[in-house]
Design a protein around this motif. Sequence first.
Motif, PDB file in Angstrom:
ATOM      1  N   ALA A  81       0.825  -1.209   0.000  1.00 57.38           N
ATOM      2  CA  ALA A  81       0.000   0.000   0.000  1.00 57.38           C
ATOM      3  C   ALA A  81       0.859   1.258   0.000  1.00 57.38           C
ATOM      4  O   ALA A  81       0.479   2.281  -0.588  1.00 57.38           O
ATOM      5  CB  ALA A  81      -0.927  -0.005   1.208  1.00 57.38           C
ATOM      6  N   ALA A  82       2.024   1.197   0.636  1.00 51.52           N
ATOM      7  CA  ALA A  82       2.911   2.362   0.654  1.00 51.52           C
ATOM      8  C   ALA A  82       3.463   2.659  -0.733  1.00 51.52           C
ATOM      9  O   ALA A  82       3.709   3.823  -1.083  1.00 51.52           O
ATOM     10  CB  ALA A  82       4.057   2.121   1.632  1.00 51.52           C
ATOM     11  N   GLU A  83       3.636   1.621  -1.550  1.00 49.59           N
ATOM     12  CA  GLU A  83       4.166   1.779  -2.904  1.00 49.59           C
ATOM     13  C   GLU A  83       3.075   2.028  -3.930  1.00 49.59           C
ATOM     14  O   GLU A  83       3.268   2.776  -4.895  1.00 49.59           O
ATOM     15  CB  GLU A  83       4.957   0.528  -3.307  1.00 49.59           C
ATOM     16  N   ALA A  84       1.935   1.359  -3.748  1.00 42.17           N
ATOM     17  CA  ALA A  84       0.857   1.415  -4.747  1.00 42.17           C
ATOM     18  C   ALA A  84      -0.484   1.536  -4.031  1.00 42.17           C
ATOM     19  O   ALA A  84      -1.260   0.570  -3.974  1.00 42.17           O
ATOM     20  CB  ALA A  84       0.896   0.177  -5.637  1.00 42.17           C
ATOM     21  N   PRO A  85      -0.780   2.694  -3.457  1.00 42.05           N
ATOM     22  CA  PRO A  85      -2.002   2.824  -2.645  1.00 42.05           C
ATOM     23  C   PRO A  85      -3.282   2.549  -3.410  1.00 42.05           C
ATOM     24  O   PRO A  85      -4.216   1.958  -2.863  1.00 42.05           O
ATOM     25  CB  PRO A  85      -1.939   4.276  -2.146  1.00 42.05           C
ATOM     26  N   ALA A  86      -3.361   2.954  -4.680  1.00 43.63           N
ATOM     27  CA  ALA A  86      -4.588   2.719  -5.442  1.00 43.63           C
ATOM     28  C   ALA A  86      -4.802   1.233  -5.685  1.00 43.63           C
ATOM     29  O   ALA A  86      -5.927   0.716  -5.563  1.00 43.63           O
ATOM     30  CB  ALA A  86      -4.533   3.474  -6.767  1.00 43.63           C
ATOM     31  N   ALA A  87      -3.732   0.514  -6.019  1.00 36.53           N
ATOM     32  CA  ALA A  87      -3.842  -0.922  -6.254  1.00 36.53           C
ATOM     33  C   ALA A  87      -4.194  -1.659  -4.971  1.00 36.53           C
ATOM     34  O   ALA A  87      -4.990  -2.607  -4.983  1.00 36.53           O
ATOM     35  CB  ALA A  87      -2.540  -1.454  -6.836  1.00 36.53           C
ATOM     36  N   ALA A  88      -3.619  -1.220  -3.853  1.00 39.62           N
ATOM     37  CA  ALA A  88      -3.929  -1.855  -2.577  1.00 39.62           C
ATOM     38  C   ALA A  88      -5.389  -1.630  -2.198  1.00 39.62           C
ATOM     39  O   ALA A  88      -6.065  -2.540  -1.708  1.00 39.62           O
ATOM     40  CB  ALA A  88      -3.010  -1.326  -1.489  1.00 39.62           C
ATOM     41  N   GLU A  89      -5.893  -0.434  -2.441  1.00 35.73           N
ATOM     42  CA  GLU A  89      -7.289  -0.139  -2.123  1.00 35.73           C
ATOM     43  C   GLU A  89      -8.229  -0.936  -3.031  1.00 35.73           C
ATOM     44  O   GLU A  89      -9.271  -1.424  -2.583  1.00 35.73           O
ATOM     45  CB  GLU A  89      -7.561   1.352  -2.255  1.00 35.73           C
ATOM     46  N   ALA A  90      -7.855  -1.080  -4.294  1.00 35.39           N
ATOM     47  CA  ALA A  90      -8.673  -1.881  -5.210  1.00 35.39           C
ATOM     48  C   ALA A  90      -8.714  -3.332  -4.743  1.00 35.39           C
ATOM     49  O   ALA A  90      -9.771  -3.980  -4.779  1.00 35.39           O
ATOM     50  CB  ALA A  90      -8.111  -1.795  -6.624  1.00 35.39           C
ATOM     51  N   PHE A  91      -7.585  -3.861  -4.262  1.00 32.02           N
ATOM     52  CA  PHE A  91      -7.554  -5.221  -3.736  1.00 32.02           C
ATOM     53  C   PHE A  91      -8.468  -5.340  -2.523  1.00 32.02           C
ATOM     54  O   PHE A  91      -9.236  -6.302  -2.405  1.00 32.02           O
ATOM     55  CB  PHE A  91      -6.120  -5.605  -3.361  1.00 32.02           C
ATOM     56  N   ARG A  92      -8.387  -4.381  -1.616  1.00 38.29           N
ATOM     57  CA  ARG A  92      -9.232  -4.441  -0.426  1.00 38.29           C
ATOM     58  C   ARG A  92     -10.717  -4.403  -0.792  1.00 38.29           C
ATOM     59  O   ARG A  92     -11.549  -5.045  -0.156  1.00 38.29           O
ATOM     60  CB  ARG A  92      -8.897  -3.283   0.508  1.00 38.29           C
TER      61      ARG A  92
END
Length: 216
Positions: free
Chosen positions: A102-113
Amino acid sequence: MGTSTGTTLLLARHGQTVWHAENRYAGVSDVPLADIGRAQAEALGRWAGAHPVDAIWTSPVSRAVITADPACRALGLTPRREPDLRECDFGVLEGRTLAEFAAEAPAAAEAFRTDPVAHPFPAAENPAAAAERGAAALRRIAAAHPGERVLVVAHNTLFRLVLCTLLSIPAREYRRVFPRLRNAAISELRVDSAGSAALLSLNVPCEPDLAQRHVP
């Protein structure tokens, strides 16, 4: 030992690994059990000695095989390995935490969540495909043991995806509906001859005093 009303699958996640304390994803990585993981495996063996099963199946990954070994010894059973019970490949998250991603790719992490099936980690196995291979494996195991009790030792994310598939829950909900499966705890699933499943219990610890730590 069994009955004619269906196959009872006793699902157990492997014992804790050395990555668990930091919540690191362990999919295809061959991560050893921590000391508490070995203690959990022994507890599962004692549970099996008191609640005998007719067969034991495991993922081919060493942490699952080692977790099942005390139960196999307690009952004098030879474990059977099912390749399709291996854990999901988490791609770039192997050995890393969701917070690091999430620190590197916050949008991708949020999409995963939001939807971990539609938006898996980069280079990860398709979760829908993993769910189907795991569900098919459990149905094959059930069909091979009609009316019997079978201990199945495998993995957290795979089991959660498979439970959703077998219980007609959208796979994208697996993180919400099944936040985690505790290490070496028992979840009882009844599978009938048509492959339909019913969940009878979830996360029942073999020995409640063994510590459980949160994992992704």
